[in-house]
Design an enzyme around this catalytic site. Structure first.
Site, mmCIF file in Angstrom:
data_model
loop_
_atom_site.group_PDB
_atom_site.id
_atom_site.type_symbol
_atom_site.label_atom_id
_atom_site.label_comp_id
_atom_site.label_asym_id
_atom_site.label_seq_id
_atom_site.Cartn_x
_atom_site.Cartn_y
_atom_site.Cartn_z
ATOM 1 N N HIS A 25 9.011 28.404 39.002
ATOM 2 C CA HIS A 25 8.187 27.821 39.363
ATOM 3 C C HIS A 25 8.369 26.552 38.932
ATOM 4 O O HIS A 25 7.951 25.976 37.588
ATOM 5 C CB HIS A 25 7.226 29.735 38.015
ATOM 6 N N ASN A 58 4.771 26.903 30.318
ATOM 7 C CA ASN A 58 5.252 26.819 30.957
ATOM 8 C C ASN A 58 6.566 25.283 30.060
ATOM 9 O O ASN A 58 6.460 24.917 28.901
ATOM 10 C CB ASN A 58 4.708 25.513 31.982
HETATM 11 O O1 TXD Z 1 1.840 29.673 36.313
HETATM 12 C C1 TXD Z 1 1.792 30.093 35.384
HETATM 13 N N1 TXD Z 1 3.035 30.228 34.349
HETATM 14 C C2 TXD Z 1 1.249 29.112 34.731
HETATM 15 C C3 TXD Z 1 1.676 28.497 33.020
HETATM 16 C C4 TXD Z 1 -0.182 28.641 34.764
HETATM 17 C C5 TXD Z 1 -0.862 28.429 33.710
HETATM 18 C C6 TXD Z 1 -1.196 28.069 33.134
HETATM 19 N N2 TXD Z 1 0.668 27.667 32.261
HETATM 20 C C7 TXD Z 1 0.605 27.104 31.152
HETATM 21 O O2 TXD Z 1 0.696 28.156 30.122
HETATM 22 C C8 TXD Z 1 0.742 25.685 30.709
HETATM 23 O O3 TXD Z 1 1.337 25.225 31.031
HETATM 24 C C9 TXD Z 1 0.962 26.427 29.156
HETATM 25 O O4 TXD Z 1 1.901 25.575 28.419
HETATM 26 C C10 TXD Z 1 0.443 27.602 29.007
HETATM 27 C C11 TXD Z 1 -1.122 27.474 28.414
HETATM 28 O O5 TXD Z 1 -1.334 26.883 29.466
HETATM 29 P P1 TXD Z 1 -3.825 27.246 29.219
HETATM 30 O O6 TXD Z 1 -4.468 26.284 29.836
HETATM 31 O O7 TXD Z 1 -4.369 28.003 28.395
HETATM 32 O O8 TXD Z 1 -3.513 25.550 26.853
HETATM 33 P P2 TXD Z 1 -4.421 25.716 26.474
HETATM 34 O O9 TXD Z 1 -5.381 25.302 26.577
HETATM 35 O O10 TXD Z 1 -4.042 24.706 26.000
HETATM 36 O O11 TXD Z 1 -4.210 26.883 25.506
HETATM 37 C C12 TXD Z 1 -3.051 27.138 25.033
HETATM 38 C C13 TXD Z 1 -3.150 27.135 23.228
HETATM 39 C C14 TXD Z 1 -4.449 26.461 22.780
HETATM 40 O O12 TXD Z 1 -5.270 27.345 22.279
HETATM 41 C C15 TXD Z 1 -3.218 26.338 21.451
HETATM 42 O O13 TXD Z 1 -3.981 25.595 20.294
HETATM 43 C C16 TXD Z 1 -2.142 27.782 20.831
HETATM 44 O O14 TXD Z 1 -2.379 27.666 23.163
HETATM 45 N N3 TXD Z 1 -0.980 27.301 20.775
HETATM 46 C C17 TXD Z 1 -0.173 28.597 19.475
HETATM 47 N N4 TXD Z 1 -0.596 29.802 19.022
HETATM 48 C C18 TXD Z 1 -0.089 30.660 18.887
HETATM 49 N N5 TXD Z 1 0.942 30.020 18.341
HETATM 50 C C19 TXD Z 1 1.041 28.263 18.041
HETATM 51 N N6 TXD Z 1 2.168 28.240 17.456
HETATM 52 C C20 TXD Z 1 0.350 27.884 19.139
HETATM 53 N N7 TXD Z 1 0.702 26.610 19.560
HETATM 54 C C21 TXD Z 1 -0.363 26.614 19.745
#
Ligand code: TXD
Length: 310
Positions: free
Chosen positions: A175, A120
């Site tokens: 969204h 998001n």
């Molecule tokens: O309808 C929709 N599109 C959505 C969007 C519905 C639900 C969640 N939505 C969004 O997805 C939410 O607002 C977040 O922006 C993302 C991910 O949600 P999530 O609940 O999975 O968040 P978490 O549990 O915090 O996981 C994010 C992960 C975490 O493990 C971090 O270490 C990782 O992202 N992260 C990265 N991975 C790889 N590379 C980089 N640079 C990185 N930075 C953070």
């Protein structure tokens, strides 16, 4: 395994999406995160559930993009979720940096993949992935409409006490708070809900749909929804790798369709092996068109902020 699906970000949405995909049994899944060890641990745990779950697909965890090389589909969930009281748009700056970096790395090893963006603010992050990847628009798609429609369908089903399977719904637009649920195109066994529910009840359901993500965020206190979001992503992945040609509401870069240009917006598209294969232009009345325009303007405002940094 015929298909390779990589999921970037092994947090709540990433891990549940990975599990849903491996349990279907027809893809090799790579779960990647910046946090060392965590994606490997989660993947190992899921892999060890296979004998009981009865699936043969493989899953590995990693922090190295080489393991995602030549993916058919890449799902980007990396980023931060919102906290209670926050809007999705407040995540813009942080998630822009993350999605930009992730897209660059993904494309360097999987130049032919289809990207599904989840992070998001969804429409602006999908735009970021489009611009950074340089891919054609058919291969950079955002997940939101299936989730918003699933929420709408759930509320209608609870109200009428009928199976969710009988309910079709379309939620279009961005969204965010300006999303556009379409009661006229929401049907129960083919009958529009406008013939089954009074205006006040429909309005209540529409408002609850718009705020459904926030409702969960405020209950959880930490993090945002992931069961319904991951189900929606898994449906998109399934439609692509199995070339199902399913009509699903997805965020797509419009080039004149619905009268909008250069903006990502949720519209019904046909999803198949080539990504988006067609945009379905359904007829909208004046009010619906106005709501969609408002929603498109809200997305455009975010995109313009990003254009200065892209
Ligand atoms: O309808 C929709 N599109 C959505 C969007 C519905 C639900 C969640 N939505 C969004 O997805 C939410 O607002 C977040 O922006 C993302 C991910 O949600 P999530 O609940 O999975 O968040 P978490 O549990 O915090 O996981 C994010 C992960 C975490 O493990 C971090 O270490 C990782 O992202 N992260 C990265 N991975 C790889 N590379 C980089 N640079 C990185 N930075 C953070």
């Amino acid at each position: 395994m015929r298909f390779k699906v990589s999921i970037i970000g092994a947090g709540h949405v990433g891990e549940t999406t990975a599990l849903r995909i491996v349990e279907k049994g027809n893809a090799y899944v790579v779960l990647l995160d910046v946090v060392k060890g965590m994606p490997e641990g989660k993947a190992l745990d899921m892999a060890e559930s296979a004998p009981v779950g009865g699936f043969d697909s493989r899953i590995i965890g990693s922090d190295n993009y080489e393991t995602t090389k030549d993916s058919d589909v890449v799902v980007i969930t990396a980023g931060i979720p919102r906290k209670p009281g926050m809007s999705r748009d407040e995540l813009l700056d942080t998630n822009f940096r993350i999605v930009k970096e992730v897209t660059e790395k993904v494309c360097s090893v999987s130049p032919n993949c289809i990207i599904i963006v989840v992070s998001n603010p969804l429409d602006a992050m999908t735009y970021t992935a489009l611009k950074v990847s340089g891919f054609s628009r058919e291969r950079v798609i955002g997940m939101a409409g299936i989730l918003d429609s699933a929420r709408f369908r759930s509320f209608v089903s609870w109200e009428l006490n009928v199976s969710v399977e009988n309910i079709h719904a379309f939620v279009l637009g961005g969204h965010g708070d300006s999303m556009v649920p379409l009661p006229r195109y929401t049907t129960v066994a083919g009958v529009p809900i406008t013939e089954l529910l009074d205006d006040e009840t429909i309005e209540k359901i529409v408002q609850r749909t718009r705020k459904a993500g926030g409702e969960i965020v405020s209950l959880l206190k930490e993090g945002s929804a992931y069961y319904a979001p991951s189900a929606a992503v898994a449906e998109m992945v399934d439609a692509i790798i199995n070339d199902r040609k399913k009509i699903l509401p997805c965020s797509y870069y419009l080039q004149g369709e619905y009268g909008f240009k250069d903006v990502y917006l949720g519209v019904p598209v046909k999803l198949g092996a080539n990504g988006v294969e067609e945009v379905f232009e359904i007829e909208l009345n004046k009010d619906e068109k106005e709501s969609l325009t408002k929603s498109a303007n809200a997305v455009k405002e975010l995109i313009e902020k990003l254009d200065r940094q892209l």
